[in-house]
Design a protein around this motif. Sequence first.
Motif, mmCIF file in Angstrom:
data_model
loop_
_atom_site.group_PDB
_atom_site.id
_atom_site.type_symbol
_atom_site.label_atom_id
_atom_site.label_comp_id
_atom_site.label_asym_id
_atom_site.label_seq_id
_atom_site.Cartn_x
_atom_site.Cartn_y
_atom_site.Cartn_z
ATOM 1 N N LEU A 74 0.843 -1.199 0.000
ATOM 2 C CA LEU A 74 0.000 0.000 0.000
ATOM 3 C C LEU A 74 0.879 1.250 0.000
ATOM 4 O O LEU A 74 0.451 2.326 0.392
ATOM 5 C CB LEU A 74 -0.928 -0.002 1.215
ATOM 6 C CG LEU A 74 -2.043 -1.052 1.214
ATOM 7 C CD1 LEU A 74 -2.591 -1.269 2.621
ATOM 8 C CD2 LEU A 74 -3.173 -0.622 0.278
ATOM 9 N N GLY A 75 2.137 1.079 -0.425
ATOM 10 C CA GLY A 75 3.047 2.224 -0.480
ATOM 11 C C GLY A 75 3.811 2.456 0.819
ATOM 12 O O GLY A 75 4.298 3.554 1.072
ATOM 13 N N GLU A 76 3.964 1.391 1.645
ATOM 14 C CA GLU A 76 4.590 1.507 2.964
ATOM 15 C C GLU A 76 6.080 1.818 2.856
ATOM 16 O O GLU A 76 6.773 1.352 1.983
ATOM 17 C CB GLU A 76 4.404 0.206 3.752
ATOM 18 C CG GLU A 76 4.830 -1.062 3.021
ATOM 19 C CD GLU A 76 3.932 -1.397 1.835
ATOM 20 O OE1 GLU A 76 2.735 -1.112 1.894
ATOM 21 O OE2 GLU A 76 4.445 -1.919 0.834
ATOM 22 N N GLY A 77 6.550 2.600 3.821
ATOM 23 C CA GLY A 77 7.980 2.874 3.921
ATOM 24 C C GLY A 77 8.463 4.017 3.058
ATOM 25 O O GLY A 77 7.681 4.722 2.434
ATOM 26 N N PHE A 78 9.786 4.176 3.050
ATOM 27 C CA PHE A 78 10.461 5.317 2.445
ATOM 28 C C PHE A 78 9.824 6.634 2.912
ATOM 29 O O PHE A 78 9.518 7.526 2.132
ATOM 30 C CB PHE A 78 10.512 5.226 0.919
ATOM 31 C CG PHE A 78 11.763 5.888 0.373
ATOM 32 C CD1 PHE A 78 13.004 5.545 0.892
ATOM 33 C CD2 PHE A 78 11.715 6.866 -0.596
ATOM 34 C CE1 PHE A 78 14.176 6.163 0.430
ATOM 35 C CE2 PHE A 78 12.871 7.497 -1.068
ATOM 36 C CZ PHE A 78 14.098 7.136 -0.544
#
Lengths: 390, 390
Positions: A74-78
């Motif tokens: 789901l676009g986690e991190g960075f």
Amino acid sequence: MSVLRLECTKCEQTFAPGKVWNLCTACQAPLFARYDLERAARTLRKEALPGRERSMWRYHEVLPVDDPAHRLSLGEGFTPLLSAPRLGSWLGLQRVLVKDESGNPTGSFKARGLSAAVSMAKALGAKAVCLPSAGNAGSALAAYAARGGLEAHVFVPKDIASLFLMETRAYGAHVETVEGLISDAGRVCAGLAKEHGWYECATLKEPYRVEGKKTMGYELAEQLGWTLPDVILYPTGGGTGLIGMWKAFEEMEAMGLIGAKRPRMVAVQAEGCAPIVKAHAEGKPDAPMWQGATTHAHGLRVPKALGDFLILRAVKDSHGTAVSVTEEEIVQGTKDIAAAEGLFVAPEGGACVAALKKLHAAGDVKPEETVVVFNTGTGFKYVENMAPLW
Amino acid sequence: MSVLRLECTKCEQTFAPGKVWNLCTACQAPLFARYDLERAARTLRKEALPGRERSMWRYHEVLPVDDPAHRLSLGEGFTPLLSAPRLGSWLGLQRVLVKDESGNPTGSFKARGLSAAVSMAKALGAKAVCLPSAGNAGSALAAYAARGGLEAHVFVPKDIASLFLMETRAYGAHVETVEGLISDAGRVCAGLAKEHGWYECATLKEPYRVEGKKTMGYELAEQLGWTLPDVILYPTGGGTGLIGMWKAFEEMEAMGLIGAKRPRMVAVQAEGCAPIVKAHAEGKPDAPMWQGATTHAHGLRVPKALGDFLILRAVKDSHGTAVSVTEEEIVQGTKDIAAAEGLFVAPEGGACVAALKKLHAAGDVKPEETVVVFNTGTGFKYVENMAPLW
């Protein structure tokens, strides 16, 4: 396959990847995934990274889940590593940075670990996943389970804020409230998991959440131009993030991405639940169950961490420390960072701000050192919980 | 200086940059910033972008604020464009994408516009900023004002959820609740701004919020490999994002980044406040004040948009449409996307999911088209507001 083997963090017994493992079958300690780092280093190069996707999966060579189609993302991190010059100047420090995890899916750093773990659960054939949670891990589990079309079962303490119930159930998960603490919820969860054959995702009870969490360490290095800060303050409940970052530093050094220098790791806890602080002060290698645990920072209300010995080892080996703060200090820390930098953080983030004040007052941080404070989640999910203290 | 001039969106009169401007002094319409796009195109090249910072400031050539040191940033923008295969399949569509703005600082897309506007306010010498808000714009204004050390004044309707008050005040802003709607709050704000000399940041009343918002258009293009989707569903209150994206498409074409093809722009509103839907259906060029506006999606409770003629023009020129949905449909849309994809969206995002269902049922979207649904903010900030309807 990127994971070569799973290895016990205590007795070093190894297990073949490609099937479901929980704790070490010999000594009941957590397992770590081990990679062919020489091979990973061939493509995971500093100059290759800038063009990669804006999520933790940019480090896919050192993550489980080989087939990109199996990654539930789901676009986690960075997440951003923000300079905090006004907060720094209030504290008398020249370079304070905030690793702000609040923008993650489901509003907390838990998304990283559960993206990795639920992806692996699905890849390994699981139909249902479960865990005990203080709130954020449960909602993250449920979100990734929804994304993957898996059944999810979440066990939470009865006094959880109603928002978490609404959110987690919206994702279609079954949520059960349990009398007591997360440790009590854990017992109920483990029993039912065994009975029904659910894939258990409790912290460090399966080997992949820590893999997702370790990406925070990779990001710090990449965002600091492949150096590490002098000090990291990390709010420590189960401690997977701290353990994961320590593992990441070791992997990065083995791949030649960084040198041998390590930050001093500071485990931050609440005075009402400070098993790691106590054990560290007493020089013990592990931390016994904390009796009567209480704090409004529910993510810190973990009376017994399965990875206690790993946390304590990283703190000690890094020449770091463990600090506890009061409820009043947590609230003040939260208010300070909001007013100074425009960040509405979770109480666990506020605890780190408060701990930094203490460390500085005690002379444990020098004004010119680079200090990273972790905010592990958004404050929006804690309003019901924290408002009475404001 | 990146901005060459400011230009009236109605009478095209121009104004010199480098000083404070609000509406056109001749005709009271909003002003647009105009750039030397030929010069911008020299460095804003497709191949230069992958290595740039992970925020909306990656498009700095077409944003105001020339000196990077003047950018007040909390990591806003460059949000994920998520595939939504399960939601798509429930709806009978092959390629539904969600532009998920929930991970922005302060939990909504408002961060983009206010990062740009407050940065410019400070660069132009303002000491205090203000605006009327349904909630999210106010908290974003306050966060960036805190970051920049500016005074902030926020005016909100009296029935606002208490979370917004707590958040906005935590950033140190002065918040005043006003009887009535955002339009009433706007009148109070405008009066006091004039009296005290505050820099007014009401939607489209200054030229820079739309510049921040337009980056959503740049991101869509970059994330889709420099193509645009067939259809965009956008929850439309003040409509700055829709207006901004339409401006972005024009700029990108002028710079040779994309071709002449445009998405069909769909303005989504609530049945209880649908001035754009009504005006579009009647073929009018602007939308009169909506009487008795009511909806739980507070971001859509805007009875009169200053940029109404710009919204209606973009919808018409794109061969798009405007759709309204009921409160029940909004709630169902929110539940659908949570259960299908693990996204806990703001009711404005739920409205777009509901509108997509309607469009598809009416045959206005073909199954093979690429459709982008906007979720403009996190659902966590709306729990107090929406829970009674669940």
